[in-house]
Design a protein around this motif. Sequence first.
Motif, PDB file in Angstrom:
ATOM      1  N   THR A   1       1.821  -4.438  16.225  1.00  0.00           N
ATOM      2  CA  THR A   1       0.718  -3.491  16.085  1.00  0.00           C
ATOM      3  C   THR A   1       1.297  -2.105  15.861  1.00  0.00           C
ATOM      4  N   LEU A   2       0.731  -1.386  14.914  1.00  0.00           N
ATOM      5  CA  LEU A   2       1.325  -0.136  14.463  1.00  0.00           C
ATOM      6  C   LEU A   2       0.240   0.895  14.192  1.00  0.00           C
ATOM      7  N   ILE A   3       0.500   2.140  14.546  1.00  0.00           N
ATOM      8  CA  ILE A   3      -0.371   3.256  14.173  1.00  0.00           C
ATOM      9  C   ILE A   3       0.371   4.076  13.131  1.00  0.00           C
ATOM     10  N   VAL A   4      -0.278   4.310  12.001  1.00  0.00           N
ATOM     11  CA  VAL A   4       0.320   5.085  10.912  1.00  0.00           C
ATOM     12  C   VAL A   4      -0.439   6.407  10.802  1.00  0.00           C
ATOM     13  N   ARG A   5       0.280   7.494  10.880  1.00  0.00           N
ATOM     14  CA  ARG A   5      -0.340   8.813  10.766  1.00  0.00           C
ATOM     15  C   ARG A   5      -0.783   9.046   9.323  1.00  0.00           C
ATOM     16  N   GLY A   6      -2.010   9.502   9.155  1.00  0.00           N
ATOM     17  CA  GLY A   6      -2.630   9.615   7.842  1.00  0.00           C
ATOM     18  C   GLY A   6      -1.910  10.492   6.845  1.00  0.00           C
ATOM     19  N   ASP A   7      -1.220  11.541   7.298  1.00  0.00           N
ATOM     20  CA  ASP A   7      -0.562  12.419   6.329  1.00  0.00           C
ATOM     21  C   ASP A   7       0.685  11.792   5.718  1.00  0.00           C
ATOM     22  N   ASN A   8       1.062  10.607   6.162  1.00  0.00           N
ATOM     23  CA  ASN A   8       2.181   9.876   5.559  1.00  0.00           C
ATOM     24  C   ASN A   8       1.734   8.867   4.512  1.00  0.00           C
ATOM     25  N   VAL A   9       0.440   8.612   4.417  1.00  0.00           N
ATOM     26  CA  VAL A   9      -0.093   7.573   3.533  1.00  0.00           C
ATOM     27  C   VAL A   9      -0.214   8.089   2.105  1.00  0.00           C
ATOM     28  N   ILE A  10       0.353   7.333   1.164  1.00  0.00           N
ATOM     29  CA  ILE A  10       0.187   7.633  -0.266  1.00  0.00           C
ATOM     30  C   ILE A  10      -0.980   6.820  -0.812  1.00  0.00           C
ATOM     31  N   TYR A  11      -0.981   5.500  -0.539  1.00  0.00           N
ATOM     32  CA  TYR A  11      -2.113   4.682  -0.953  1.00  0.00           C
ATOM     33  C   TYR A  11      -2.259   3.466  -0.053  1.00  0.00           C
ATOM     34  N   ILE A  12      -3.454   2.884  -0.090  1.00  0.00           N
ATOM     35  CA  ILE A  12      -3.768   1.640   0.609  1.00  0.00           C
ATOM     36  C   ILE A  12      -4.342   0.695  -0.428  1.00  0.00           C
ATOM     37  N   SER A  13      -3.863  -0.543  -0.429  1.00  0.00           N
ATOM     38  CA  SER A  13      -4.338  -1.529  -1.393  1.00  0.00           C
ATOM     39  C   SER A  13      -4.533  -2.877  -0.712  1.00  0.00           C
ATOM     40  N   PRO A  14      -5.613  -3.603  -1.061  1.00  0.00           N
ATOM     41  CA  PRO A  14      -5.731  -4.972  -0.555  1.00  0.00           C
ATOM     42  C   PRO A  14      -4.524  -5.785  -1.007  1.00  0.00           C
ATOM     43  N   SER A  15      -3.984  -6.600  -0.109  1.00  0.00           N
ATOM     44  CA  SER A  15      -2.808  -7.391  -0.400  1.00  0.00           C
ATOM     45  C   SER A  15      -3.185  -8.652  -1.155  1.00  0.00           C
ATOM     46  N   VAL A  16      -2.384  -8.998  -2.133  1.00  0.00           N
ATOM     47  CA  VAL A  16      -2.544 -10.256  -2.862  1.00  0.00           C
ATOM     48  C   VAL A  16      -1.493 -11.205  -2.352  1.00  0.00           C
ATOM     49  N   GLU A  17      -1.930 -12.296  -1.747  1.00  0.00           N
ATOM     50  CA  GLU A  17      -0.968 -13.256  -1.184  1.00  0.00           C
ATOM     51  C   GLU A  17      -0.949 -14.531  -1.954  1.00  0.00           C
TER      52      GLU A  17
END
Length: 75
Positions: A59-75
Amino acid sequence: MTKRPLEILDQVLNRQPVIISLKGGREIRGVLQGYDVHMNLVLDKAEEEGENGTVSLGTLIVRGDNVIYISPSVE
């Protein structure tokens, strides 16, 4: 109808993995558990692909100012 960014995040929330691209070239994959308007993210089952294979981060918390993009994963 045009969707708003937070509506798209709601669609994948607790359902399917997402890929998060971060500043510094890191990419993390995990199940989005929550987020806020600052794009701070909570990921479950997070893992990162590295030079030595996949590293499980849990489980991980990612600080928003580090995010470039979010994409649904294709598995």
